[in-house]
Structures are given as C-alpha cells and as structure tokens.
Design a protein around this motif. Structure first.
Motif: not given
Length: 125
Positions: A51-52, A37-43, A28-35, A4-10
């Motif tokens: 994440c794609r 913008g800084e955490a998202a950029l680091s991830t 049908g997607f997987e997620t990686c969630s952060v809360h 499954a395509v992984r989505v970075l959720v912010v």
C-alpha cells in the motif's frame, strides 16, 4: 501501463468500507481493506499488500484511533500519504492530524476520495 496505486482503507463500518472501496476502484485505485487500527498497523508492517496511501476513519471503535494509526505509520515511514475520513472529529484535525494529511468530512461524494488520494500523490507527500 503502470500498476494501480494500492490504498490501505481502514473503516470499521462494513457498508462505508464497501462504498469507499467502490469509489476508489472507480477512480483507478486498488484497495486493501481492514476494519481496525491494529489490523491496519499489522498489514502495513507486514508490507505484503504494498500500500502507498492510508485512508482511515478517525473513530475506529475499540483500540487505536485513526489519528494514532497515522502517527505510528509515519514513525515507520515518514511522509507516508494520509487521508482521514470523519464526521464528528473534523475540528480535531489541526491538532491531531499528521502534517501534510487531507481530511474528508462525512458524508462525502465518491469522487472526493479518489481526488484526495490523487492530490497527495501528486504533491509527493
């Protein structure tokens, strides 16, 4: 069967983040969630999550906005798929959003999220 395509959720609001995660999972997607913008950029820079697609709220409280986050990610990976979620900032999308991005206005139906991600991936943005 491919992974499954992984989505970075912010999303800074926990209830909305949970709603978004469930909607994408149902699509049908997987997620990686952060809360933030800084955490998202680091991830994203770390790359562990693979994440794609970026799916970000525009207003993320203190720190960088979703607009700025997408621009920084595009500096690292030009053409990276971006979906914005917002209620109040929709009029700013044309001037603040990155090229080829999609905007979904809150409130939205769960199926809209998976459809927007699929649309970007199919377009090869």
């Amino acid at each position: 069967m491919r992974d499954a395509v992984r989505v970075l959720v912010v999303e800074d609001e926990a209830l909305i983040a949970s709603f978004v995660e469930d909607a994408l999972s149902d699509g049908g997607f997987e997620t990686c969630s952060v809360h933030s913008g800084e955490a998202a950029l680091s991830t994203f820079r770390d790359g562990r999550e693979g994440c794609r697609v970026l799916l970000t709220d525009v207003n993320l409280g203190a720190g960088i906005t979703g607009w700025e986050l997408a621009r920084r990610i595009r500096e690292i990976t030009p053409g990276f798929p971006v979906v914005y979620m917002t209620s109040a900032s929709a009029p700013d999308w044309k001037s603040q959003g990155v090229d080829g991005s999609v905007l979904i206005e809150k409130p939205f139906a769960p199926a809209q999220l998976a459809a927007a991600v699929s649309q970007l991936l199919a377009a090869g943005v």
